[in-house]
Design a protein around this motif. Sequence first.
Motif, short mmCIF file in Angstrom:
data_model
loop_
_atom_site.label_atom_id
_atom_site.label_comp_id
_atom_site.label_asym_id
_atom_site.label_seq_id
_atom_site.Cartn_x
_atom_site.Cartn_y
_atom_site.Cartn_z
N ALA A 181 5.18 -10.74 -4.48
CA ALA A 181 4.16 -10.74 -3.43
C ALA A 181 4.85 -10.57 -2.09
O ALA A 181 5.60 -11.45 -1.64
CB ALA A 181 3.36 -12.04 -3.47
N GLY A 182 4.63 -9.44 -1.43
CA GLY A 182 5.35 -9.12 -0.22
C GLY A 182 4.79 -9.79 1.02
O GLY A 182 3.57 -9.93 1.17
N THR A 183 5.68 -10.24 1.88
CA THR A 183 5.33 -10.75 3.20
C THR A 183 6.43 -10.31 4.17
O THR A 183 7.46 -9.75 3.75
CB THR A 183 5.24 -12.30 3.23
N GLY A 184 6.24 -10.62 5.42
CA GLY A 184 7.29 -10.32 6.40
C GLY A 184 8.53 -11.16 6.20
O GLY A 184 9.59 -10.84 6.74
N LEU A 213 4.42 -4.83 3.96
CA LEU A 213 4.69 -5.98 4.83
C LEU A 213 6.16 -6.41 4.74
O LEU A 213 6.64 -7.18 5.56
CB LEU A 213 3.80 -7.17 4.43
N ILE A 214 6.87 -5.91 3.73
CA ILE A 214 8.27 -6.29 3.50
C ILE A 214 9.17 -5.44 4.42
O ILE A 214 8.98 -4.23 4.53
CB ILE A 214 8.65 -6.06 2.03
N PRO A 215 10.14 -6.06 5.08
CA PRO A 215 11.04 -5.29 5.94
C PRO A 215 11.69 -4.13 5.17
O PRO A 215 12.12 -4.31 4.02
CB PRO A 215 12.09 -6.32 6.36
N PRO A 216 11.76 -2.93 5.75
CA PRO A 216 12.32 -1.76 5.06
C PRO A 216 13.72 -1.99 4.51
O PRO A 216 14.05 -1.50 3.42
CB PRO A 216 12.31 -0.68 6.14
N ARG A 217 14.57 -2.73 5.23
CA ARG A 217 15.94 -2.94 4.75
C ARG A 217 15.93 -3.76 3.46
O ARG A 217 16.84 -3.65 2.63
CB ARG A 217 16.78 -3.64 5.81
N VAL A 218 14.92 -4.62 3.27
CA VAL A 218 14.79 -5.40 2.03
C VAL A 218 14.30 -4.51 0.90
O VAL A 218 14.82 -4.54 -0.22
CB VAL A 218 13.84 -6.60 2.24
#
Length: 384
Positions: free
Chosen positions: A181-184, A227-232
């Motif tokens: 589940a993606g978040t910031g 919502l997940i940072p691109p680098r992640v």
Amino acid sequence: MNPTSPQPASPGANPTSTPTAPASGSGRRMGHLYPRVAQYLVDNPDSPLKVRQITQAIGAPSSGAVFEVLKKMAAVGYATHIRDPHHRFQITPAGIAAAGTLPPPAPRGASSGARSRSGKRKPVTRPNGELYLPRKLAGGTDIEVLRRLRAAQMPVLLYGPPGTGKTAMVEAAFDDLLTVAGTGDTVVEDFVGNFIPLPDGGYEYVYGPLVVAMRDGRPLLVDDATLIPPRVLSVLYPAMDGRRVIHLTAYRNERVEAADGFYVIAGHNPGVHGAVLTEALASRFGVHIEVTTDWDLARRLGVAARAVAAAIDLNNELAAGTVTWAPQLRELLGFARLHKTLSLATAVSNLAGRAPDHDREAVIKALATHFGTTVTALSLGPQH
């Protein structure tokens, strides 16, 4: 702190033997694989066994193929399917008696998404027990298409407003699904795993859902991926492209290869604050499917027709950019449950109260128009 040489604990793996060489290509067919799977269950009847454990023990080429055999056995009563939360299977007395023979065909129309006599698709049961009604897509149903795309290794990006049923569709299509589940605040460790402390003061490395999905040949849903940072998110890319390999740099630089059946699906909610669909992410998914609310389905599921009409008007305003929120299937199903539990007036007031402050006036206006009454958000009154 640098934890030293802990043993990995995989939530999806319990290897008990060294994998042997893969069987020949013909071993992929159920007629060849089924007797081997069934016999292993017969030889180990005392406890439920994990899919990966069975796959390694019999030297099968794919845990996904073994999982399909096990599900067929469970469907006809030859095995018990246990979710705790991992998929485990145990032979039944009927399975022992039938060992060495193929299971009988499933009853006509019993497969997931099968058509009933009326021609309509039958519901598919999700892992939480709720029913999902398949929708039309690309000449078939959404369930069938997702399964075909998984077999072809074509990653899918599902996009649409929150509450339209993206997650429900994927759960209905794949009962061996894992989810992030993606978040910031999502970090790489949420995908690959991390060291966790033990009561005795030591540490062990617990594999994350990406690693488990790759090794067990299971699908992975990255919900709210944008919502997940691109680098992640970049941790996914080598697993999805032709390499299908990642390295656990935090744990001995361990190499993880994707087994057959591994598949990635992502969900994207355009317009949600903080959601960013980068070109790097979009290009990794060869198929983009828009998921919108099925208004006919909402009516079939007991949502009042006037509530559906108000939601359609508000969604037209959403498309025109005059509001930033409109009820989707999730909110309408909540409306129907509250209508049944309390009253229609209460359900209408609650739907008005669910709207964001800056859109509430527009939502109240639409509801008042279709219900022909004054509408206010649900709130407490004076003491009796």
